[in-house]
Design a protein around this motif. Structure first.
Motif, short mmCIF file in Angstrom:
data_model
loop_
_atom_site.label_atom_id
_atom_site.label_comp_id
_atom_site.label_asym_id
_atom_site.label_seq_id
_atom_site.Cartn_x
_atom_site.Cartn_y
_atom_site.Cartn_z
N ARG A 177 102.16 77.09 113.27
CA ARG A 177 100.99 76.75 113.86
C ARG A 177 99.62 77.78 113.44
NH1 ARG A 177 104.24 76.58 118.42
NH2 ARG A 177 103.51 78.86 118.89
N ALA A 220 98.64 75.96 110.09
CA ALA A 220 97.88 75.05 110.25
C ALA A 220 96.44 75.25 110.69
CB ALA A 220 98.71 73.95 111.23
N GLN A 221 96.35 76.01 111.62
CA GLN A 221 94.80 76.29 112.16
C GLN A 221 94.01 76.99 111.10
OE1 GLN A 221 95.74 78.99 115.33
NE2 GLN A 221 95.97 77.49 116.93
N GLU A 222 94.66 77.83 110.31
CA GLU A 222 94.00 78.45 109.23
C GLU A 222 93.57 77.37 108.01
OE1 GLU A 222 91.92 81.09 107.12
OE2 GLU A 222 92.54 81.22 108.99
N ALA A 223 94.38 76.62 107.59
CA ALA A 223 94.02 75.32 106.87
C ALA A 223 93.13 74.45 107.54
CB ALA A 223 95.45 74.51 106.56
N ARG A 224 92.79 74.29 108.66
CA ARG A 224 92.11 73.56 109.44
C ARG A 224 90.78 74.17 109.24
NH1 ARG A 224 89.79 73.97 113.92
NH2 ARG A 224 91.44 75.34 114.89
N ARG A 225 90.54 75.44 109.61
CA ARG A 225 89.57 76.45 109.47
C ARG A 225 88.95 76.54 108.15
NH1 ARG A 225 91.77 79.55 113.75
NH2 ARG A 225 92.79 80.79 112.03
N GLU A 226 89.67 76.52 107.06
CA GLU A 226 89.31 76.49 105.59
C GLU A 226 88.49 75.15 105.11
OE1 GLU A 226 88.28 77.52 102.23
OE2 GLU A 226 89.10 78.94 103.75
N ARG A 227 89.40 74.03 105.78
CA ARG A 227 88.63 72.63 105.45
C ARG A 227 87.38 72.56 106.02
NH1 ARG A 227 93.99 71.08 106.72
NH2 ARG A 227 93.27 70.29 108.64
N GLU A 228 87.33 72.98 107.56
CA GLU A 228 86.11 73.06 108.00
C GLU A 228 84.82 73.77 107.25
OE1 GLU A 228 86.79 74.17 111.84
OE2 GLU A 228 87.74 72.47 112.59
#
Length: 123
Positions: free
Chosen positions: A22, A25-33
Motif C-alpha cells: 500500500r 502504491a501511494q508513493e508511486a501515485r504521488r510521484e506520478r502526480e
C-alpha cells in the motif's frame, strides 16, 4: 501453542507485506502526480520563456535566499525546456552571462553550483 504462534507470525508478516505494498502504491501515485504537475508547469513556461528570464533577474535582484532558491528552480525548468527544444546552447550562453553578472554574490553562485545548472542533465 507453537502452531498458534506460527500462524500469528504469518498473519503479522502478511499484514506487513500488504502495508508495504500500500505504501509503495501511494508513493508511486504521488510521484506520478508530481511528474504531471511538473509537466503542466513546463507547458505554461513554454509560452513565456522570456518572461521567465526576466523573473529570474528580478528574483536575483531582491538578494534574498528564498528568492535565489526560486530563481534556481526556474532556471532548472528553463534548462529542461531548452534541452527538449534542442536549444541547450542558448540556455548555456544566457546562464553563463547571468552567472558572470552576479559573480560577487557567493550565496547565489553556490546555489548555481549545487544545482549543476552548467552541467548536462542526467535525467
Amino acid at each position: 501453542m507453537a502452531e498458534l504462534l506460527d500462524a500469528a507470525a504469518e498473519r503479522r508478516q502478511e499484514r506487513e507485506r500488504e502495508e508495504a505494498a500500500r505504501h509503495a502504491a501511494q508513493e508511486a501515485r504521488r510521484e506520478r502526480e508530481r511528474a504531471l504537475a511538473r509537466e503542466r508547469k513546463l507547458e505554461k513556461l513554454v509560452a513565456d520563456e522570456e518572461g521567465a528570464w526576466l523573473r529570474v533577474n528580478e528574483m536575483i535582484g531582491v538578494k534574498k535566499a528564498g528568492e535565489y532558491d526560486t530563481a534556481v528552480e526556474l532556471l532548472r525548468d528553463l534548462r529542461t525546456l531548452a534541452e527538449r527544444a534542442d536549444r541547450l546552447g542558448d540556455f548555456t550562453r544566457r546562464f553563463a552571462l547571468l552567472r558572470q553578472e552576479h559573480l560577487r554574490k557567493p550565496s547565489l553562485i553556490e546555489r548555481f553550483d549545487r544545482a549543476g545548472l552548467d552541467r548536462p542533465l542526467t535525467a
